[in-house]
Write an enzyme that holds these catalytic residues in place. Structure first.
Site, PDB file in Angstrom:
ATOM      1  N   CYS A  41     -31.644 -19.432  47.182  1.00  0.00           N
ATOM      2  CA  CYS A  41     -32.018 -19.634  45.780  1.00  0.00           C
ATOM      3  C   CYS A  41     -32.549 -21.030  45.483  1.00  0.00           C
ATOM      4  O   CYS A  41     -33.689 -21.208  45.061  1.00  0.00           O
ATOM      5  CB  CYS A  41     -30.822 -19.351  44.870  1.00  0.00           C
ATOM      6  N   ASN A 255     -36.294 -15.116  47.133  1.00  0.00           N
ATOM      7  CA  ASN A 255     -35.996 -14.805  48.535  1.00  0.00           C
ATOM      8  C   ASN A 255     -35.790 -13.322  48.703  1.00  0.00           C
ATOM      9  O   ASN A 255     -35.682 -12.572  47.739  1.00  0.00           O
ATOM     10  CB  ASN A 255     -34.759 -15.567  49.051  1.00  0.00           C
TER      11      ASN A 255
END
Length: 479
Positions: A41, A255
């Site tokens: 993140c 991601n």
């Protein structure tokens, strides 16, 4: 308008995001090879905001020690993020809603506190007024309603969904009852010839672990139905305002995510395609509908692209990425990259994980059956190469083994077979050299020709790794 859904990786024809597909993908362009330079993140979001690789924005993981939203980041990097430049240099109205960086995060769907222009706003557990994805949608609609019509605007909406705890809106809790995690050829198998952290995963997974990850996968899809509603509401509002045809809309993720690949239950932060590859959809002025593009793009390109659209001189930035605008317009004979850098610094502490004290110090994010998703020496750098002739990934770990993983994704798309011992040594040396160049690149030097591009220059006399380890002659060497 940029929409960022937290770790999402599923082909769009299979996703619950039917409205998003119809309103963005079918109205514009889908990038089939979009990646992140760090599959976690905070470093990934920092790359989006700065247009830089992690070694240049210095956010290396989700910890404060890893520079995630640190005072240093706020002082050195934040003033030069692309939204800040849009506001200060281009006169844009700017708006952000959702999860920013992890030290200022919220991934709960109820019972959370938001910072609204610096003031705390507490939310409870009443769906009609507190469900986070809907709250973000309503705040975004309010911005579109009350902004000035005499200045351009930029919005970034960063929904935590589908982040855990995967709390679906009540109307969606019964959706996808027959959905389970994909059973690709790398599902629930031993990660042989891989870094020790992958090899330590127990194979086969326990029935409880498989049930857990299937439930997680299904619940993640359920939470995305509210993200799909958010996209629809925004597009309808833009259309009502008469602004849709003059607005670029980007949809992407920070991601990917794995669910059982190589017997790792659920997480991200690994070097493989399932963690580093993300969706990227764009619609807007001058973009023809129903397009796909196979060029190798990365989230470091988003900042340069949006600044380029705004007319800002990219030579005034220190960004590592490239503007996608020529690809969006369909320009002919565009010179483009054939490789990019992936890098990550593992989390882990001197103490043992309390869940699995027998594993010793350095591991973290462990499951009850003592399968750990990260460790301090899960620290690696990779060159991901994609051209008309080559589809390769070369990775080197910064550990005592200096472990190497190499994959030919043309023959092995699920990255089962590490070919570091068998691939041609000249290719290994070129990839190793290119890795060192990318690990030390900055700005324009990050955009030099790749290993298999015309004009690539290779000097084997400079074969030293970025972290001081002599590059190896791989023939016959134990990996």
């Amino acid at each position: 308008l940029t929409c960022l859904a937290d770790f999402l990786l599923v082909p769009f024809f299979q996703t619950p995001l039917k409205k998003t597909n119809a309103l963005i993908a079918q109205k514009g362009i889908t990038f089939l090879n979009a990646y992140v330079p760090s599959a976690l993140c905070c470093p990934s979001r920092a790359s989006i905001l700065t247009g830089k690789y992690p070694h240049n924005h210095h956010v290396v993981n989700n910890t404060l020690e890893g520079n995630c939203s640190s005072k240093l980041w706020q002082k050195i990097q934040e003033p030069y993020t692309f939204p800040a430049l849009l506001k200060t240099m281009c006169g844009y109205q700017t708006f952000f809603a959702g999860k920013y960086l992890n030290e200022e995060k919220n991934s709960k769907y109820y019972n959370y506190t938001l910072s609204v222009n610096g003031k705390a706003r507490r939310h409870g557990e009443n769906y009609s007024v507190d469900y986070l994805t809907d709250v973000l949608a309503n705040m975004s609609l309010d911005f579109l309603e009350y902004k000035s019509n005499f200045e351009p605007f930029f919005m970034m909406i960063s929904t935590p969904a589908p982040h855990s705890p995967w709390t679906a809106a009540p109307q969606y809790t019964k959706s996808f009852q027959n959905v389970s995690a994909p059973r690709n050829s790398n599902f629930n198998i031993h990660g042989k010839n891989k870094h020790w952290l992958i090899r330590q995963a127990k194979t086969p997974m326990t029935n409880s672990s498989v049930q857990f990850l299937d439930d997680a996968y299904r619940k993640r899809w359920q939470t995305l139905l509210s993200v799909d509603d958010l996209i629809e509401k925004l597009v309808k509002k833009l259309e009502l305002n008469g602004e849709l045809d003059n607005t670029y809309i980007f949809y992407t993720s920070d991601n990917g995510f794995h669910t059982g690949q190589f017997s790792l239950p659920i997480d991200k932060r690994q070097l493989y395609e399932f963690d580093i590859k993300v969706p990227l959809l764009v619609r807007g002025p001058g973009i023809k509908p129903n397009q796909t593009n196979k060029m190798l793009v990365a989230n470091i390109d988003l900042g340069p692209t949006i600044l380029d659209i705004a007319g800002y001189d990219l030579n005034k930035t220190q960004m590592d990425g490239m503007s996608l605008l020529p690809l969006l317009r369909g320009d002919k004979n565009v010179t483009w990259r054939s490789d990019f850098l992936v890098e990550y610094q593992g989390e882990g502490y001197n103490g043992s994980d309390p869940t699995c004290p027998g594993l010793g110090p350095g591991v973290t994010h462990c499951f009850p059956d003592c399968v750990c998703e990260d460790s301090y020496n899960n620290t690696y750098a990779c060159v991901r190469t994609l051209s008309t002739s080559w589809d390769l990934q070369y990775c080197e770990f910064d550990d005592r083994e200096v472990f190497v993983e190499v994959y030919n994704l043309t023959a092995d798309p699920h990255q089962i077979n590490n070919i570091a011992k068998t691939i041609d040594q000249e290719i290994l040396e070129k990839m190793n050299y290119r890795l060192m160049m990318l690990q030390s690149c900055s700005g324009a030097t990050c955009r030099t020709p790749g290993v298999f591009d015309p004009g690539y220059r290779f000097d084997p006399r400079l074969m030293f790794s970025n972290h001081g380890v002599r590059a190896r002659r791989f023939s016959g060497q134990s990996l």
